[in-house]
Structures are given as C-alpha cells and as structure tokens.
Design a protein around this motif. Structure first.
Motif, mmCIF file in Angstrom:
data_model
loop_
_atom_site.group_PDB
_atom_site.id
_atom_site.type_symbol
_atom_site.label_atom_id
_atom_site.label_comp_id
_atom_site.label_asym_id
_atom_site.label_seq_id
_atom_site.Cartn_x
_atom_site.Cartn_y
_atom_site.Cartn_z
ATOM 1 N N GLU A 99 0.948 -1.264 0.191
ATOM 2 C CA GLU A 99 -0.070 -0.019 0.074
ATOM 3 C C GLU A 99 0.967 1.330 0.012
ATOM 4 O O GLU A 99 0.517 2.397 -0.416
ATOM 5 N N ARG A 100 2.042 1.147 0.435
ATOM 6 C CA ARG A 100 2.955 2.195 0.462
ATOM 7 C C ARG A 100 3.234 2.743 -0.837
ATOM 8 O O ARG A 100 3.801 3.640 -1.054
ATOM 9 N N ASP A 101 3.188 1.703 -1.910
ATOM 10 C CA ASP A 101 3.589 2.012 -3.171
ATOM 11 C C ASP A 101 2.968 3.016 -3.953
ATOM 12 O O ASP A 101 3.294 3.762 -4.654
ATOM 13 N N HIS A 102 1.509 3.176 -3.478
ATOM 14 C CA HIS A 102 0.713 4.124 -4.104
ATOM 15 C C HIS A 102 -0.447 4.599 -2.971
ATOM 16 O O HIS A 102 -0.847 3.792 -2.760
ATOM 17 N N ARG A 146 10.386 2.118 -12.166
ATOM 18 C CA ARG A 146 11.635 1.356 -12.113
ATOM 19 C C ARG A 146 12.290 1.202 -10.699
ATOM 20 O O ARG A 146 13.083 0.355 -10.630
ATOM 21 N N HIS A 147 11.631 1.552 -9.597
ATOM 22 C CA HIS A 147 12.151 1.597 -8.452
ATOM 23 C C HIS A 147 11.478 0.346 -7.823
ATOM 24 O O HIS A 147 10.463 0.163 -7.908
ATOM 25 N N SER A 148 12.118 -0.261 -6.800
ATOM 26 C CA SER A 148 11.456 -1.420 -6.175
ATOM 27 C C SER A 148 10.673 -1.034 -5.017
ATOM 28 O O SER A 148 9.843 -1.893 -4.557
ATOM 29 N N ARG A 149 10.790 0.251 -4.520
ATOM 30 C CA ARG A 149 9.813 0.602 -3.451
ATOM 31 C C ARG A 149 9.690 2.087 -3.317
ATOM 32 O O ARG A 149 10.488 2.819 -4.275
ATOM 33 N N ASN A 150 8.799 2.494 -2.730
ATOM 34 C CA ASN A 150 8.304 4.065 -2.770
ATOM 35 C C ASN A 150 9.255 4.721 -1.312
ATOM 36 O O ASN A 150 8.793 4.501 -0.513
ATOM 37 N N VAL A 161 16.450 9.378 -0.349
ATOM 38 C CA VAL A 161 17.970 9.026 -1.175
ATOM 39 C C VAL A 161 17.931 7.504 -1.331
ATOM 40 O O VAL A 161 18.027 6.856 -0.338
ATOM 41 N N SER A 162 17.992 7.193 -2.473
ATOM 42 C CA SER A 162 17.892 5.811 -2.771
ATOM 43 C C SER A 162 19.104 5.129 -2.439
ATOM 44 O O SER A 162 19.057 3.868 -1.997
ATOM 45 N N THR A 163 20.203 5.806 -2.328
ATOM 46 C CA THR A 163 21.307 4.984 -2.036
ATOM 47 C C THR A 163 21.536 4.956 -0.530
ATOM 48 O O THR A 163 22.664 4.210 -0.002
ATOM 49 N N ALA A 164 20.733 5.569 0.297
ATOM 50 C CA ALA A 164 20.934 5.243 1.911
ATOM 51 C C ALA A 164 19.868 4.180 2.333
ATOM 52 O O ALA A 164 18.963 3.851 1.814
ATOM 53 N N ASP A 165 20.075 3.874 3.471
ATOM 54 C CA ASP A 165 19.357 2.622 4.022
ATOM 55 C C ASP A 165 18.068 3.221 4.671
ATOM 56 O O ASP A 165 18.082 4.210 5.226
ATOM 57 N N ASP A 166 17.062 2.484 4.371
ATOM 58 C CA ASP A 166 15.628 2.997 5.017
ATOM 59 C C ASP A 166 15.193 4.233 4.837
ATOM 60 O O ASP A 166 14.678 4.883 5.596
ATOM 61 N N SER A 167 15.598 4.759 3.644
ATOM 62 C CA SER A 167 15.094 6.065 3.452
ATOM 63 C C SER A 167 13.415 6.126 3.121
ATOM 64 O O SER A 167 12.968 7.218 3.375
ATOM 65 N N ASP A 168 13.082 5.008 2.851
ATOM 66 C CA ASP A 168 11.382 4.980 2.831
ATOM 67 C C ASP A 168 10.811 5.210 4.097
ATOM 68 O O ASP A 168 9.789 6.035 4.271
ATOM 69 N N VAL A 169 11.521 4.757 5.447
ATOM 70 C CA VAL A 169 11.019 4.962 6.399
ATOM 71 C C VAL A 169 11.100 6.352 6.913
ATOM 72 O O VAL A 169 10.484 7.091 7.317
ATOM 73 N N ALA A 170 12.561 6.949 6.615
ATOM 74 C CA ALA A 170 12.938 8.159 7.048
ATOM 75 C C ALA A 170 11.993 9.241 6.452
ATOM 76 O O ALA A 170 11.289 10.286 6.898
ATOM 77 N N SER A 171 11.689 9.100 5.079
ATOM 78 C CA SER A 171 11.010 9.982 4.587
ATOM 79 C C SER A 171 9.625 10.343 4.984
ATOM 80 O O SER A 171 9.060 11.385 5.189
ATOM 81 N N LEU A 172 8.993 9.177 5.493
ATOM 82 C CA LEU A 172 7.510 9.171 5.824
ATOM 83 C C LEU A 172 7.629 10.120 7.371
ATOM 84 O O LEU A 172 6.657 10.633 7.457
ATOM 85 N N ALA A 173 8.528 9.469 7.945
ATOM 86 C CA ALA A 173 8.598 10.183 9.270
ATOM 87 C C ALA A 173 8.880 11.495 9.367
ATOM 88 O O ALA A 173 8.293 12.272 10.076
ATOM 89 N N ASP A 184 11.796 7.329 -11.391
ATOM 90 C CA ASP A 184 11.963 7.588 -9.914
ATOM 91 C C ASP A 184 10.481 7.725 -9.358
ATOM 92 O O ASP A 184 9.494 7.599 -10.033
ATOM 93 N N ASN A 185 10.391 7.679 -8.039
ATOM 94 C CA ASN A 185 9.300 7.759 -7.072
ATOM 95 C C ASN A 185 8.599 9.267 -7.491
ATOM 96 O O ASN A 185 9.324 10.177 -7.876
ATOM 97 N N ILE A 186 7.406 9.307 -7.482
ATOM 98 C CA ILE A 186 6.611 10.485 -7.746
ATOM 99 C C ILE A 186 5.815 10.896 -6.675
ATOM 100 O O ILE A 186 4.872 10.342 -6.271
ATOM 101 N N SER A 187 5.718 12.264 -6.233
ATOM 102 C CA SER A 187 4.914 12.738 -5.168
ATOM 103 C C SER A 187 4.449 14.224 -5.740
ATOM 104 O O SER A 187 5.225 14.883 -6.488
#
Length: 379
Positions: free
Chosen positions: A105-108, A126-130, A154-166, A363-366
């Motif tokens: 569900e995080r994908d969209h 193209r990205h595997s996660r949002n 930032v895609s090259t950093a760890d857990d950036s999907d969690v960080a961006s949402l926070a 890329d991810n899109i917002s």
C-alpha cells in the motif's frame, strides 16, 4: 511587578529594538523587520480577528484501520484480500492461500484532507520501493490555510522510505500547530511562517535520526520541501531538490518556481549552463543538503509569494519535475490534464502521477496540490 526588558522599553518608546522603526503600542511584531515585541496595550479586536484555523490532516486509506503508528515504522493494518485469489494477505505481504506477494500500500497512496487540497505518492515504474512521502493538512474552508509537505528519500541510503515518511509527518504536524495569533501585518506573518518552516525542518531531521540505526553505515536521508498557504500568501522552505511552484490558471499570470534546489545541477545553472543541459548532465541530481545524520546543513531556504488570481500551489518531488522542470511546462501540463480531471485536486494529482509514469517513471513520484481561487475570480 513587571520586569522591563529591552524589547519592552523600546516598545514603550514607540520604536523597534532591532531596527528602530516606529511601532504601535499594540504591536507584537515589527512591521519592518518582523522582530518580536512586547505590546504595552491590549489589542482585543485584533486578537479576536485572528482566531486559530483548525486544520485537518488526512490519513491515507491504507492506514485508516491501523493502530498507533510510530514515526514511519511498521504499521499494523487490517487484513486485506489477495488480488490474485481473494485469500488473506499475511503480515509479511504474501497471500496465505496462493503465496502471491501483494503490492505494498506504501507503493501508491493518496491524501485529501479537504476538497481543495490533495496529494498522491507513487513508487513509479523502475524503483522497487517508494521512498517518497507526502503529508498534507488543510482547513475545511477553501483557501483559508493549507500545509503541503514532500520528502524524497535518497535511494542510495538505508531505510530512506521509513525516514521520508517520518520526516514528512513530523514537519506537517509542526506546521499545523504553528500559527501565532495577532499577526495582522504581512511582514510579521511571513517572518513567523518562515520560522515555523525552519522548526519543521528541525523536527523532520530529528524524525529521520529517530528511524536511523546507530550502527548504520549508510544512514537514511531525504529531501524536504514544505509550503504553507494562508489566503493569498504562500511561504515555502526547502532542503535538497524537491520543489514548490505557483501555477496560475492560463491568462491569470506567469507561473514561477518558488524554491531553489540545493544540487549540483543548480550550481551549474547559476554558472550559466542552460537548464536542460545542467539537469541532464553528470550528477545532476546530486544534492548538497538533506535531512539525516550526515547532513552538512538542514536549515531550509525560505521565501514567500503573493498568490494572484486563480491557480495551484504545487509541491512535488523530482519524479515529476524530471519530465517538466520549467514552471511554464507544468502550467501546460496542468491545463492539459485539467481538461479531463477537472478542478478537483485529487484526480488532478493522480493524473499528474500517471503522466510521469507514462514518461518512464524512472523515480518515485509525489504531487501535492492546493487550489487557490479568490472570491473575485469565481463570483
């Protein structure tokens, strides 16, 4: 007994202690420089006219049955059906019956706290996660007040999907709660909102740090852009290369980019390299500032603009502006898509995301939108 400070003494003398400009005895901020003052007379009528505006923050549909969520961490949602066989998808994201992995569900996801404000966030092609995130809030009354935040992990950093949402949620919550009363002067209002955007960035950075493991070799990081709309005033702050734009309706004025990127591409543009060349060149998307443990600076660049005529405040990640960087290009895009999506911000935001996917979705899109429609323009 009242302790007399320098600010109070200068207010009583009728001058601002910071810049020396003349100030009224009821003033809480200097009209010239925005410095705080200690008023020597009550301003009952002014304070009454500046009652706080209640903002509603939208909850994404994929979290409406969730319990309390930590800052961007795992969220316990209600069981959902498998799209392949109709079975139950377990907590690991796989169907208990056929074993098919369900899309996240995080994908969209979308948010719409009011009829005039909405946002859409998508994984792209193209990205595997949002790793993008949006968080918005708005008053029920159109045009009164809105908060739009986008953070791009930032895609090259760890857990950036969690960080961006926070980060996005932390910034939104600060901006929802930041509305000093009694600011009848535009300069004071701008100064207060710019200070709130700085504070929101600080809280967003703290949220990123809270989601980063102490032993992370490549700590999570993300960009930050936020816009606060109050009537015909829009104040923005940004770190990195996510952007805010003012896109008036055709014939209602010139569209403008409200933010300046912290990026290698922007340095080249400032040096005279054409925008198209700079934004397609080597390390074009390398950013110079970000949120995260290893950031060199997380103080946002702020600016303000007066919104004239009907139009859209747009806040977006580079997943959108990759394909339409200039404000004029985005104006043409919104005009084109509005022909079928109409003036409802949610269908329009989703249409803009689909369009970016159709261009390649690399890329991810917002996309976050707030509709500005002055009464005189619609009466």
């Amino acid at each position: 007994m009242r302790v007399t400070t320098d600010a109070t003494a200068n207010a009583e003398s009728g001058h601002c202690p910071s810049c020396g400009a003349a100030v009224a005895p009821t003033a809480r901020f200097c009209e010239a420089c925005g410095a705080p003052l200690a008023p020597t007379e009550d301003a009952t009528e002014e304070a009454a006219a500046e009652l706080p505006i209640e903002l509603t923050a939208s909850v994404p549909s994929w979290q409406r049955h969730a319990g309390p969520a930590n800052l961007g961490g795992p969220i316990a949602t209600a069981p959902r059906p498998c799209l392949n066989c109709g079975g139950i998808v377990d907590a690991d994201g796989y169907c208990e019956t056929c074993g098919t992995k369900a899309p996240s569900e995080r994908d969209h996801y979308v948010e719409q706290p009011a009829t005039w404000v909405a946002a859409c966030c998508d994984r792209g092609i193209r990205h595997s996660r949002n790793e993008d995130a949006v968080a918005v809030a708005a008053s029920a009354e159109p045009g009164q007040r809105a908060v739009l935040v986008v953070c791009d992990g930032v895609s090259t950093a760890d857990d950036s999907d969690v960080a961006s949402l926070a980060a996005a949620r932390a910034a939104r919550d600060v901006l929802v709660g930041s509305r000093p009363a009694g600011l009848g002067v535009r300069e004071s209002q701008v100064a207060a909102l710019e200070a709130a955007l700085v504070k929101a960035a600080e809280k967003a950075n703290a949220a990123v740090l809270a989601t980063t493991a102490e032993d992370a070799s490549n700590p999570a990081s993300c960009t930050y852009v936020a816009a606060v709309v109050e009537g015909d005033l829009c104040v923005v702050g940004n770190i990195g290369d996510s952007r805010a734009y003012w896109i008036p309706d055709p014939g209602a004025g010139d569209p403008i980019q409200l933010t300046v990127d912290d990026s290698v591409a922007q340095l080249r543009i400032a040096a005279g390299v054409p925008r198209e060349v700079a934004e397609e060149g080597p390390q074009a998307h390398a950013i110079l500032k970000w949120l995260g443990r290893d950031t060199p600076d997380f103080r946002p660049t702020t600016s303000s603009t007066q919104l004239t005529g009907p139009g859209w405040v747009l806040v977006c990640s580079d997943g959108l502006w990759n394909y339409a960087s200039k404000a004029t290009e985005l104006q043409a895009l919104i005009t084109q898509l509005s022909a079928t999506a109409g003036s409802d911000p949610l269908p329009l935001a989703e249409a803009m995301v689909r369009w970016a996917c159709d261009q390649g979705g690399r890329d991810n899109i917002s996309v976050a939108l707030a509709r500005h429609a002055p009464v005189e323009a619609t009466s």
